[in-house]
Structure formats: structure tokens, C-alpha cells
Design a protein around this motif. Structure first.
Motif, mmCIF file in Angstrom:
data_model
loop_
_atom_site.group_PDB
_atom_site.id
_atom_site.type_symbol
_atom_site.label_atom_id
_atom_site.label_comp_id
_atom_site.label_asym_id
_atom_site.label_seq_id
_atom_site.Cartn_x
_atom_site.Cartn_y
_atom_site.Cartn_z
ATOM 1 N N PHE A 119 -22.696 17.230 25.493
ATOM 2 C CA PHE A 119 -23.143 15.922 25.354
ATOM 3 C C PHE A 119 -24.049 15.663 26.565
ATOM 4 O O PHE A 119 -23.698 16.097 27.722
ATOM 5 C CB PHE A 119 -21.917 15.213 25.379
ATOM 6 N N LEU A 120 -25.123 15.293 26.392
ATOM 7 C CA LEU A 120 -26.053 14.556 27.249
ATOM 8 C C LEU A 120 -26.582 13.053 26.750
ATOM 9 O O LEU A 120 -27.200 13.168 25.848
ATOM 10 C CB LEU A 120 -27.207 15.637 27.419
ATOM 11 N N ILE A 121 -25.995 12.258 27.529
ATOM 12 C CA ILE A 121 -26.424 10.867 27.131
ATOM 13 C C ILE A 121 -27.110 10.210 28.522
ATOM 14 O O ILE A 121 -26.674 10.205 29.608
ATOM 15 C CB ILE A 121 -25.089 10.073 27.042
ATOM 16 N N THR A 122 -28.334 9.519 28.027
ATOM 17 C CA THR A 122 -28.952 8.824 28.978
ATOM 18 C C THR A 122 -29.083 7.229 28.838
ATOM 19 O O THR A 122 -28.577 6.765 27.696
ATOM 20 C CB THR A 122 -30.508 9.135 28.825
ATOM 21 N N ARG A 167 -27.437 9.336 23.068
ATOM 22 C CA ARG A 167 -26.946 10.837 22.950
ATOM 23 C C ARG A 167 -28.343 11.675 22.633
ATOM 24 O O ARG A 167 -29.053 11.253 21.666
ATOM 25 C CB ARG A 167 -25.798 11.218 22.122
ATOM 26 N N ARG A 168 -28.536 12.451 23.421
ATOM 27 C CA ARG A 168 -29.917 13.284 23.438
ATOM 28 C C ARG A 168 -29.567 14.580 22.669
ATOM 29 O O ARG A 168 -28.618 15.472 23.010
ATOM 30 C CB ARG A 168 -30.564 13.465 24.567
ATOM 31 N N ASN A 169 -30.500 15.082 21.903
ATOM 32 C CA ASN A 169 -30.507 16.266 21.238
ATOM 33 C C ASN A 169 -31.754 17.168 21.661
ATOM 34 O O ASN A 169 -31.739 18.388 21.352
ATOM 35 C CB ASN A 169 -30.520 16.434 19.693
ATOM 36 N N THR A 170 -32.776 16.443 21.970
ATOM 37 C CA THR A 170 -33.814 16.950 22.623
ATOM 38 C C THR A 170 -34.360 16.078 23.845
ATOM 39 O O THR A 170 -34.057 15.112 23.963
ATOM 40 C CB THR A 170 -35.016 17.084 21.388
ATOM 41 N N VAL A 204 -26.470 8.452 19.022
ATOM 42 C CA VAL A 204 -25.863 7.225 19.058
ATOM 43 C C VAL A 204 -26.780 6.252 20.000
ATOM 44 O O VAL A 204 -27.205 6.690 21.018
ATOM 45 C CB VAL A 204 -24.589 7.501 19.761
ATOM 46 N N LYS A 205 -26.772 5.256 19.741
ATOM 47 C CA LYS A 205 -27.629 3.941 20.498
ATOM 48 C C LYS A 205 -26.819 2.973 20.746
ATOM 49 O O LYS A 205 -26.383 2.484 19.667
ATOM 50 C CB LYS A 205 -29.080 3.968 19.983
ATOM 51 N N ILE A 206 -26.603 2.468 21.803
ATOM 52 C CA ILE A 206 -25.977 1.503 21.881
ATOM 53 C C ILE A 206 -26.810 0.310 23.117
ATOM 54 O O ILE A 206 -27.304 1.002 23.963
ATOM 55 C CB ILE A 206 -24.713 1.587 22.893
ATOM 56 N N TYR A 207 -27.143 -0.790 22.483
ATOM 57 C CA TYR A 207 -27.870 -1.763 23.290
ATOM 58 C C TYR A 207 -26.992 -2.904 23.852
ATOM 59 O O TYR A 207 -25.918 -3.316 23.242
ATOM 60 C CB TYR A 207 -28.909 -2.533 22.306
ATOM 61 N N ASP A 208 -27.382 -3.261 25.315
ATOM 62 C CA ASP A 208 -26.434 -4.030 25.918
ATOM 63 C C ASP A 208 -27.324 -4.838 26.736
ATOM 64 O O ASP A 208 -28.207 -4.335 27.414
ATOM 65 C CB ASP A 208 -25.618 -3.304 26.763
ATOM 66 N N ILE A 209 -27.035 -6.242 27.090
ATOM 67 C CA ILE A 209 -27.632 -6.885 28.167
ATOM 68 C C ILE A 209 -27.012 -6.827 29.383
ATOM 69 O O ILE A 209 -25.702 -7.267 29.434
ATOM 70 C CB ILE A 209 -27.881 -8.365 27.687
ATOM 71 N N THR A 261 -32.126 21.842 29.570
ATOM 72 C CA THR A 261 -32.040 22.460 28.385
ATOM 73 C C THR A 261 -31.069 23.240 27.819
ATOM 74 O O THR A 261 -30.738 23.483 26.744
ATOM 75 C CB THR A 261 -33.531 23.358 28.393
ATOM 76 N N ASN A 262 -30.423 23.800 28.897
ATOM 77 C CA ASN A 262 -29.168 24.691 28.584
ATOM 78 C C ASN A 262 -27.966 24.048 28.120
ATOM 79 O O ASN A 262 -27.395 24.554 27.125
ATOM 80 C CB ASN A 262 -28.844 25.521 29.902
ATOM 81 N N MET A 263 -27.937 22.735 28.505
ATOM 82 C CA MET A 263 -26.801 22.029 27.714
ATOM 83 C C MET A 263 -26.981 21.513 26.297
ATOM 84 O O MET A 263 -26.242 21.616 25.784
ATOM 85 C CB MET A 263 -26.446 20.825 28.878
ATOM 86 N N LEU A 264 -28.321 21.332 26.259
ATOM 87 C CA LEU A 264 -28.614 20.849 24.890
ATOM 88 C C LEU A 264 -28.457 22.006 23.956
ATOM 89 O O LEU A 264 -27.941 22.080 22.787
ATOM 90 C CB LEU A 264 -29.916 20.482 24.702
#
Length: 163
Positions: free
Chosen positions: A71-74, A16-19, A1-6, A63-66
Motif C-alpha cells: 500500500f502506498l497512499i498519498t 492509493r497509488r498503483n503507479t 481509492v480517493k477520499i476528499y475532505d475539507i 517503485t519497489n513497493m508498488l
């Protein structure tokens, strides 16, 4: 999931990161430890600080969370990670940190909203540090119990009903 915002005149992406690359694990570890030391850890005993560092485990926590499909979102600005939100059991926020230079710009709210878009849970919980209590209140969390301490880590249990 990518969300772009100004926000504040710059482009920010939420993903959302899978790796994660080795460099990204290092970047996340540094972000979390630096932010913890400056804002959260000041309220903790040495035992509490050491408990937190053991939890982060030189970045192995990410790494353990993945591997556990958490969910790991940056949040990134110009490919630099400036914020992170992670879960445990997809219903408990285990980490929410934003780099100092980017605090106060709504990034925590946007990270939480990205998480809300993904979760199927009816309730989200968090054990807020004393430092973050007002931030979580602004985000819609409600205190469930008084201040507690375990292994030197001070926290206030909170929850939010997901609409």
C-alpha cells in the motif's frame, strides 16, 4: 481509492497509488528526506541517517513497493503531494510523513484511516521514531517494546489492533 475532505479551508485528496510518474517519485523522495532531516534525523547518528538514506535509495523504494503490491497512499493539496503512508507486507507501516506546512491538520490520521479502509490485517505495526512516538500514540498505537537501535536507526516497536 480517493477520499476528499475539507481540512482547514482547503481541498485534500487521499489516493492509493498503483503507479507513480518520475516527477511524483522525485516529489515523494524530497518530501520524505526533507521531513526526515528536519524532524526525525536530528535524533540519529550519521550511521542512522545514512541507513535511512540507503533505505529510500533515491526514490527506488517507492517503485519497489508498488512492484511488491504494497500500500502506498498519498495526500495531495492542489496536485502537490503533502503526505504519504506506505506499508511492508501490508501490515507494517514503513513510512508516514507529512510536509511541515501541513502538520497538525489531521493528515496523518486521514492517511492511516485510508490505510485501515484497505487492509485486511487484524494488527498494524510500526517502528516509531522517538519524534513520532506521541503522534502514533494519538493514532491508537501501543508501545510493544522499549527503544531499540539498529544500524543507527532508533525506533520503538508499536502496534494497533484493527477493528
Amino acid at each position: 481509492v480517493k477520499i476528499y475532505d475539507i481540512q482547514g479551508g482547503f481541498m485534500i485528496s487521499f489516493e492509493r497509488r498503483n503507479t507513480l510518474s518520475t516527477r511524483e517519485v522525485e516529489e515523494l523522495t524530497n518530501l520524505v528526506i526533507e521531513t526526515f532531516n528536519e524532524f526525525v534525523g536530528v535524533d540519529y547518528s550519521e550511521e542512522g541517517k545514512n541507513s535511512f538514506y540507503e533505505f529510500i535509495n533515491d526514490g527506488k523504494i517507492f517503485t519497489n513497493m508498488l512492484l511488491a503490491h504494497e500500500f502506498l497512499i498519498t495526500a495531495k493539496v492542489n496536485q502537490e503531494i503533502v503526505g504519504i503512508i506506505t506499508t511492508r507486507e501490508r501490515a507494517h507501516i514503513s513510512l508516514l510523513f507529512v510536509r511541515k506546512d501541513y502538520q497538525g491538520r489531521g493528515i496523518s490520521r486521514d492517511l492511516l484511516e485510508s490505510l485501515l479502509d484497505l487492509t485486511e490485517k487484524e494488527t498494524l505495526t510500526v517502528n516509531s521514531s522517538p519524534y513520532a512516538l506521541e503522534i502514533y500514540k494519538k493514532l491508537g498505537f501501543v508501545i510493544q517494546e522499549n527503544l531499540q537501535e539498529k544500524d543507527g536507526i532508533k525506533f520503538i516497536p508499536m502496534e494497533m489492533q484493527v477493528v
